[in-house]
Design a protein around this motif. Structure first.
Motif, PDB file in Angstrom:
ATOM      1  N   GLY A   9      32.644  72.256  21.445  1.00 56.79           N
ATOM      2  CA  GLY A   9      33.715  73.258  20.854  1.00 56.79           C
ATOM      3  C   GLY A   9      34.950  72.643  20.626  1.00 56.79           C
ATOM      4  N   LEU A  34      24.128  73.933  22.297  1.00 57.79           N
ATOM      5  CA  LEU A  34      23.640  74.793  21.273  1.00 57.79           C
ATOM      6  C   LEU A  34      23.347  74.077  19.976  1.00 57.79           C
ATOM      7  N   ASN A  41      32.490  79.697  23.145  1.00 57.29           N
ATOM      8  CA  ASN A  41      33.805  80.363  23.009  1.00 57.29           C
ATOM      9  C   ASN A  41      34.755  80.135  21.814  1.00 57.29           C
ATOM     10  N   GLY A  49      41.397  84.759  17.871  1.00 59.01           N
ATOM     11  CA  GLY A  49      41.738  83.935  16.699  1.00 59.01           C
ATOM     12  C   GLY A  49      43.438  83.974  16.533  1.00 59.01           C
ATOM     13  N   GLU A 318      28.701  80.960  30.833  1.00 57.78           N
ATOM     14  CA  GLU A 318      29.286  81.073  29.561  1.00 57.78           C
ATOM     15  C   GLU A 318      28.356  82.385  28.989  1.00 57.78           C
TER      16      GLU A 318
HETATM   17  C1  LIG Z   1      37.969  87.326  24.929  1.00 50.50           C
HETATM   18  C2  LIG Z   1      38.563  85.882  24.579  1.00 50.50           C
HETATM   19  C3  LIG Z   1      39.806  85.869  23.555  1.00 50.50           C
HETATM   20  C4  LIG Z   1      40.420  84.784  23.103  1.00 50.50           C
HETATM   21  N1  LIG Z   1      41.128  84.690  22.286  1.00 50.50           N
HETATM   22  C5  LIG Z   1      41.885  83.637  21.737  1.00 50.50           C
HETATM   23  C6  LIG Z   1      42.924  83.643  21.060  1.00 50.50           C
HETATM   24  O1  LIG Z   1      43.137  84.667  20.353  1.00 50.50           O
HETATM   25  N2  LIG Z   1      43.613  82.446  20.618  1.00 50.50           N
HETATM   26  C7  LIG Z   1      43.417  81.192  21.190  1.00 50.50           C
HETATM   27  O2  LIG Z   1      43.635  80.158  20.907  1.00 50.50           O
HETATM   28  N3  LIG Z   1      42.222  81.203  22.167  1.00 50.50           N
HETATM   29  C8  LIG Z   1      41.683  82.447  22.582  1.00 50.50           C
HETATM   30  N4  LIG Z   1      40.634  82.216  23.600  1.00 50.50           N
HETATM   31  C9  LIG Z   1      40.367  80.982  24.166  1.00 50.50           C
HETATM   32  C10 LIG Z   1      39.397  80.216  23.283  1.00 50.50           C
HETATM   33  O3  LIG Z   1      38.378  80.646  22.822  1.00 50.50           O
HETATM   34  C11 LIG Z   1      39.190  78.979  24.170  1.00 50.50           C
HETATM   35  O4  LIG Z   1      40.468  78.238  24.629  1.00 50.50           O
HETATM   36  C12 LIG Z   1      38.560  77.793  23.429  1.00 50.50           C
HETATM   37  O5  LIG Z   1      37.235  78.461  22.531  1.00 50.50           O
HETATM   38  C13 LIG Z   1      37.861  76.822  24.476  1.00 50.50           C
HETATM   39  O6  LIG Z   1      37.299  75.781  23.716  1.00 50.50           O
HETATM   40  P1  LIG Z   1      36.171  74.731  24.471  1.00 50.50           P
HETATM   41  O7  LIG Z   1      36.055  73.699  23.634  1.00 50.50           O
HETATM   42  O8  LIG Z   1      36.744  74.293  25.749  1.00 50.50           O
HETATM   43  O9  LIG Z   1      35.125  75.863  24.833  1.00 50.50           O
HETATM   44  P2  LIG Z   1      33.718  76.251  24.050  1.00 50.50           P
HETATM   45  O10 LIG Z   1      34.252  76.454  22.519  1.00 50.50           O
HETATM   46  O11 LIG Z   1      33.146  77.260  24.740  1.00 50.50           O
HETATM   47  O12 LIG Z   1      32.961  74.939  24.075  1.00 50.50           O
HETATM   48  C14 LIG Z   1      32.445  74.337  25.309  1.00 50.50           C
HETATM   49  C15 LIG Z   1      30.820  73.935  24.504  1.00 50.50           C
HETATM   50  O13 LIG Z   1      30.154  73.206  25.822  1.00 50.50           O
HETATM   51  C16 LIG Z   1      28.737  73.439  25.591  1.00 50.50           C
HETATM   52  N5  LIG Z   1      28.245  73.336  26.860  1.00 50.50           N
HETATM   53  C17 LIG Z   1      28.297  73.762  28.019  1.00 50.50           C
HETATM   54  N6  LIG Z   1      27.736  73.351  28.898  1.00 50.50           N
HETATM   55  C18 LIG Z   1      27.128  72.324  28.454  1.00 50.50           C
HETATM   56  C19 LIG Z   1      26.116  71.297  29.029  1.00 50.50           C
HETATM   57  N7  LIG Z   1      25.819  71.535  30.432  1.00 50.50           N
HETATM   58  N8  LIG Z   1      25.432  70.475  28.192  1.00 50.50           N
HETATM   59  C20 LIG Z   1      25.876  70.480  26.756  1.00 50.50           C
HETATM   60  N9  LIG Z   1      26.695  71.309  26.306  1.00 50.50           N
HETATM   61  C21 LIG Z   1      27.300  72.060  27.313  1.00 50.50           C
HETATM   62  C22 LIG Z   1      28.792  74.829  25.233  1.00 50.50           C
HETATM   63  O14 LIG Z   1      27.691  75.266  24.392  1.00 50.50           O
HETATM   64  C23 LIG Z   1      29.996  74.848  24.313  1.00 50.50           C
HETATM   65  O15 LIG Z   1      29.870  74.639  22.887  1.00 50.50           O
HETATM   66  C24 LIG Z   1      40.074  83.369  23.684  1.00 50.50           C
HETATM   67  C25 LIG Z   1      38.725  83.280  24.689  1.00 50.50           C
HETATM   68  C26 LIG Z   1      38.321  84.563  25.178  1.00 50.50           C
HETATM   69  C27 LIG Z   1      36.987  84.524  25.976  1.00 50.50           C
END
Ligand SMILES: Cc1cc2nc3c(=O)[nH]c(=O)nc-3n(C[C@H](O)[C@H](O)[C@H](O)COP(=O)(O)OP(=O)(O)OC[C@H]3O[C@@H](n4cnc5c(N)ncnc54)[C@H](O)[C@@H]3O)c2cc1C
Length: 482
Positions: A9, A34, A41, A49, A318
């Protein structure tokens, strides 16, 4: 040194990109369940966004009678400035070919009804004293507000008293495109491997202190080894922390909150008319992430209006993962924490459960109250959003983000989700300082850091108006958002 990152992510990919820029000889393996980067997320319609810089979100400036706290807003604004410094660097280096592929200028507005007008005015007066928010405008004039955010005012009776603030230069960010661009660059680097379709099932340390990472890769069992393990797996970070045997595992549990948006495709003409993100005030008892907002979004060369989010109680780690996995991720020691949160935050639980059963008609009603006439103007569909897993730390529910680094600096993870993707480069920089301090100590890394971040100290940005304005204008020019 061999680094393994779980999750492709925005967080995992930003970490890898930054670390590799600072030390090109690092060996990094990224494991993602994925089929590509930024699909959970960070995917475009799984979040709103908003480039969160505290321009319009009332929950970043709590008001208590005569007192308003703006410290959190200052921090978030400075963090977003640091994020833009990183993205401007990537653009200047040609790593991101065209910034318009992921970031768009848009107004950031706040709109409130009569009973919150005094609060908004007070907030405006306090915030505009700081250089971060010096361009904010305030209005109670129906026609002026209508000229800023037409869709929220056009069909509203003039007798209805409203007030709004506007910051002309906010942003809409497509975090998925940004993640894809960084992942494509990483994939071309020597020493980087990205394995998609790879689900990390278990992580544990072997007797000589290396992490063993058990995965299934397209159904086959595969083991990876790491000197440093960073779990950037969104809600998927909780079960891996539980399995890690680190002492921290007993202090944290996850409280999942799902979401839905209303989404409507709109024409370019309509998009020109409403180039804004308008945030309102959360309903009583609603969690901060449920503040209603109406956003212009851009994705795949098309325009959309997004309204929501509507929170749901969805006990999964998730989007797309099952209830059983969530239950299996829990441990006996989590139960008192979960019960404590359920009791202490009973109104929140009640709110989430009632919102879960809200249908499209009620969602359209809420939209109609926010922007009269808009529900029937466009073709709205329900769009399931991402899943936030809020942190329960030592029995208390937290709304922010928590970086955990093990004492021996071999394991790091990120829990929680707010303000999230917008501040990812600043959060990853802080993580590097804690998790891999030696990486930052070399002369080469220090020179590179200065090149990437003209100023990453939040307090300096907060206190030095002249420097802040120069950096703001430079990065906005690089990102073509001036
Ligand atoms: C409804 C909503 C609205 C939001 N609006 C905003 C906004 O307007 N602005 C903003 O800045 N943020 C916003 N956010 C927050 C933002 O989406 C997150 O902070 C950000 O996408 C988190 O990134 P990440 O890489 O931590 O998680 P993710 O993008 O979820 O990435 C985590 C990755 O880990 C992978 N994964 C999980 N477990 C495993 C495993 N066991 N093995 C291998 N891979 C695994 C998943 O498949 C995923 O691809 C919002 C969130 C939500 C839910």
């Amino acid at each position: 040194m061999n680094i393994v990152i779980v999750g492709a992510g925005i967080m995992g990919i930003t970490f890898a990109t930054l670390a590799k820029e600072l030390n090109p000889s690092l060996k990094i393996t990224i494991l993602e369940r994925l089929s590509g980067p930024g699909k959970s997320n960070s995917s475009v319609f799984n979040n709103a966004g908003t480039g969160h810089e505290a321009n319009c979100e009332l929950n970043y400036t709590p008001v208590d009678e005569e007192l308003i706290e703006i410290e959190k807003a200052l921090d978030i604004h400075a963090q977003f400035n640091v994020a833009k410094q990183f993205w401007a660097y990537l653009t200047n280096e040609g790593i991101i070919k065209d910034p318009a592929s992921f970031i768009h200028p848009t107004k950031h507005c706040t709109l409130v009804h009569e009973n919150s007008i005094d609060m908004l005015k007070f907030r405006f007066e306090e915030m505009t004293q700081h250089h971060f928010f010096e361009t904010m405008q305030y209005s109670e004039d129906h026609d002026e507000i209508k000229s800023w955010i037409p869709y929220t005012m056009e069909n509203r009776p003039r007798s209805e008293k409203m007030a709004a603030t506007k910051i002309q230069l906010g942003t809409d960010v497509n975090f998925e495109e940004l993640t894809i661009a960084m992942a494509a660059h990483l994939a071309k680097q020597e020493g980087v491997e990205i394995h998609y379709g790879t689900h990390v099932k278990r992580v544990h340390k072997n007797p000589i202190g290396r992490w063993l990472i058990e995965t299934t890769e397209f159904g086959e069992k595969v083991q990876h080894k790491a000197d440093k393990l960073f779990v950037a797996a969104g809600g998927g970070a909780f079960p891996l922390l539980k399995l890690s045997h680190l002492p921290e595992r007993t202090r944290f549990a996850g409280f999942p909150v799902g979401g839905r948006f209303l989404l409507a495709p709109i024409s370019e003409e309509d998009a020109k008319k409403y180039s804004a993100k308008t945030y309102g005030k959360a309903k009583v008892g609603a969690p901060p992430m449920s503040v209603p907002h109406l956003d212009l979004r851009a994705a795949n060369g098309k325009h959309y209006l997004l309204f929501g989010p509507f929170a749901t109680f969805k006990p999964v780690l998730e989007k797309g993962r099952g209830f059983v996995e969530y239950v299996r991720s829990m441990r006996l020691h989590d139960i008192p924490s979960l019960l404590n949160v359920a009791l202490e935050h009973f109104p929140l639980m009640k709110y989430l459960i009632s919102e879960t059963f809200v249908g499209k008609a009620k969602m359209l009603e809420d939209l109609e109250a926010f922007a009269p006439g808009l529900a029937s103007k466009f073709n709205w569909e329900i769009s399931p959003a991402g899943q936030r897993v809020q942190i329960i730390k030592d029995g208390d529910l937290q709304m922010g983000t928590e970086i955990i680094v093990s004492d021996d600096q071999s394991y790091a993870t990120l829990l929680g989700a707010s303000p999230g993707a917008s501040v990812s480069p600043e959060v990853m920089l802080r993580l590097l300082e804690q998790f891999m301090p030696s990486l930052l100590e070399t002369d080469e890394a220090q020179t590179k850091l200065k090149e990437i971040f003209p100023e990453s100290n939040l307090k300096i940005l907060e206190n030095d108006a002249k420097l802040y304005r120069k950096i703001r204008d430079d990065v906005n020019t690089s990102l073509k958002i001036c």
